[in-house]
Scaffold this active site. Structure first.
Site, mmCIF file in Angstrom:
data_model
loop_
_atom_site.group_PDB
_atom_site.id
_atom_site.type_symbol
_atom_site.label_atom_id
_atom_site.label_comp_id
_atom_site.label_asym_id
_atom_site.label_seq_id
_atom_site.Cartn_x
_atom_site.Cartn_y
_atom_site.Cartn_z
ATOM 1 N N LYS A 108 -126.021 6.283 29.323
ATOM 2 C CA LYS A 108 -126.470 5.307 28.321
ATOM 3 C C LYS A 108 -127.633 4.494 28.877
ATOM 4 O O LYS A 108 -128.629 4.240 28.187
ATOM 5 C CB LYS A 108 -125.299 4.391 27.921
ATOM 6 C CG LYS A 108 -124.297 5.097 27.040
ATOM 7 C CD LYS A 108 -122.972 4.371 26.888
ATOM 8 C CE LYS A 108 -121.997 5.276 26.131
ATOM 9 N NZ LYS A 108 -120.621 4.801 26.100
ATOM 10 N N GLN A 136 -117.354 -0.243 27.778
ATOM 11 C CA GLN A 136 -116.933 1.152 27.969
ATOM 12 C C GLN A 136 -115.397 1.233 27.966
ATOM 13 O O GLN A 136 -114.736 0.536 28.734
ATOM 14 C CB GLN A 136 -117.512 1.681 29.289
ATOM 15 C CG GLN A 136 -117.262 3.146 29.537
ATOM 16 C CD GLN A 136 -117.955 4.050 28.516
ATOM 17 O OE1 GLN A 136 -119.114 3.843 28.165
ATOM 18 N NE2 GLN A 136 -117.243 5.046 28.019
ATOM 19 N N ASP A 183 -121.138 -0.502 18.750
ATOM 20 C CA ASP A 183 -120.164 0.579 18.652
ATOM 21 C C ASP A 183 -119.439 0.529 17.301
ATOM 22 O O ASP A 183 -118.749 1.474 16.929
ATOM 23 C CB ASP A 183 -119.105 0.431 19.760
ATOM 24 C CG ASP A 183 -119.252 1.472 20.850
ATOM 25 O OD1 ASP A 183 -119.926 2.484 20.599
ATOM 26 O OD2 ASP A 183 -118.679 1.258 21.937
#
Ligand code: NDP
Length: 283
Positions: free
Chosen positions: A53, A97, A120
């Site tokens: 990422k 994460q 997200d």
């Protein structure tokens, strides 16, 4: 004869567009999109994802901050970091994460991320927006699947779409996005009776269960579009999807490979969501 849906090439094309939009945003407003990625602990797979990422952000000209916290980080410490990032004007997207170590509450941490920075789209307020169909960000993997369908001219409208898997990050939002695109959607899961009777009806079959080569050709309708979200290691340690590619590809009209299908689109959609957040910030 089937056609491969090439996620790698599609992702590259979209990333080039994101890079250009980022340059224009900087020139117009002085704003550089910023993504903060928070990782807690030493899970090797999570470290690889975070590194990928970070690299992807740099390639398109974003600011990228990685916060690597020790396994023993307390919930309060993590929440205060989220608070700091929520009010940091350089940061437009925050990603934690997952999975987090067991002593931390994923729900509480995700709930703390400001909805405008929740790239997200896991925060409950963004989930609600996806349910009602008016949203700025969709979860990256299902958003990536929708983008692939669009890029390949596959319109879900009026089609029978079957989603196998009902997780909060893939299956459920996938079903909602397909429904918003006017598909007739069936969601299957581990308690579904006679799974094959459902999958065989699918014009578009999306599989996200985490079981290597589980979907075999007898479970697929001739001419179906087959989207394989799964990422598994087979008995030889080789990366493979949830679909038995070699047999199913004989029956499908379009199919995504693993690797090189849905995978490259997930990070691309994270970049897209972060850029959207930065662009909204600039208005
Ligand atoms: P989860 O484990 O959270 O969910 C799996 C789902 O599959 C559950 O809903 C489960 O049903 C269902 N399921 C399991 N076994 C069966 C079965 N035999 N028949 C029917 N349904 C079944 O997984 P995720 O959604 O997080 O991920 C799914 C896969 O996608 C994994 O391989 C993961 O690695 C991959 N993935 C790939 C990404 C990418 O970028 N390409 C991103 C995210 C995930 P139930 O709810 O009843 O337990």
């Amino acid at each position: 004869m089937y056609a491969i849906i090439d996620g790698k090439a599609t992702a590259e094309k979209i990333r080039a567009d994101i890079k250009q939009r980022t340059k224009e945003l900087k020139e117009r407003t002085g704003i550089t999109p910023g993504l903060a990625v928070v990782i807690v602990g030493d899970d090797p797979a999570s470290k690889i994802y975070v590194n990928n990422k970070h690299k992807a952000c740099e390639q398109v000209g974003f600011l990228s901050d990685v916060y690597a916290l020790p396994e023993a980080t307390a919930q309060d410490e993590l929440l205060s970091l989220i608070d700091r990032l929520n009010s940091d004007p350089r940061i437009h997207g925050i990603l934690v994460q997952l999975p987090l170590p067991r002593h931390l509450s994923e729900q509480a941490v995700i709930a703390r991320i400001s909805p405008e920075k929740d790239v997200d789209a896991f925060n409950i307020s963004n989930v609600g927006k996806i349910v009602n169909g008016k949203f700025d960000f969709a979860p990256c993997t299902p958003a990536g699947v929708m983008k692939l369908l669009t890029e390949y001219g596959i319109d879900p409208s009026g089609k029978d779409c079957v989603v196998v898997g009902r997780s909060n990050i893939v299956g459920k939002p996938m079903a909602l996005l397909l429904m918003h695109a006017n598909a007739t959607v069936t969601v299957c899961h581990s308690r579904t009776a006679d799974l094959a009777s459902h999958t065989r009806r699918a014009d578009i079959l999306v599989v996200a269960i985490g079981k290597a080569r589980f979907i075999t050709s007898d479970m697929v309708k001739p001419g179906a579009v087959v989207i394989d979200v799964g990422m598994n290691r087979d008995e030889n340690g080789k990366l493979c999807g949830d679909v038995d590619f070699s047999s199913v590809s004989e029956k499908a009209s379009y199919i995504t490979p693993v690797p090189g299908g849905v995978g490259p689109m997930t990070i691309t959609m994270l970049l897209e969501n972060t850029l959207t957040a930065a662009e909204k910030h600039s208005i």
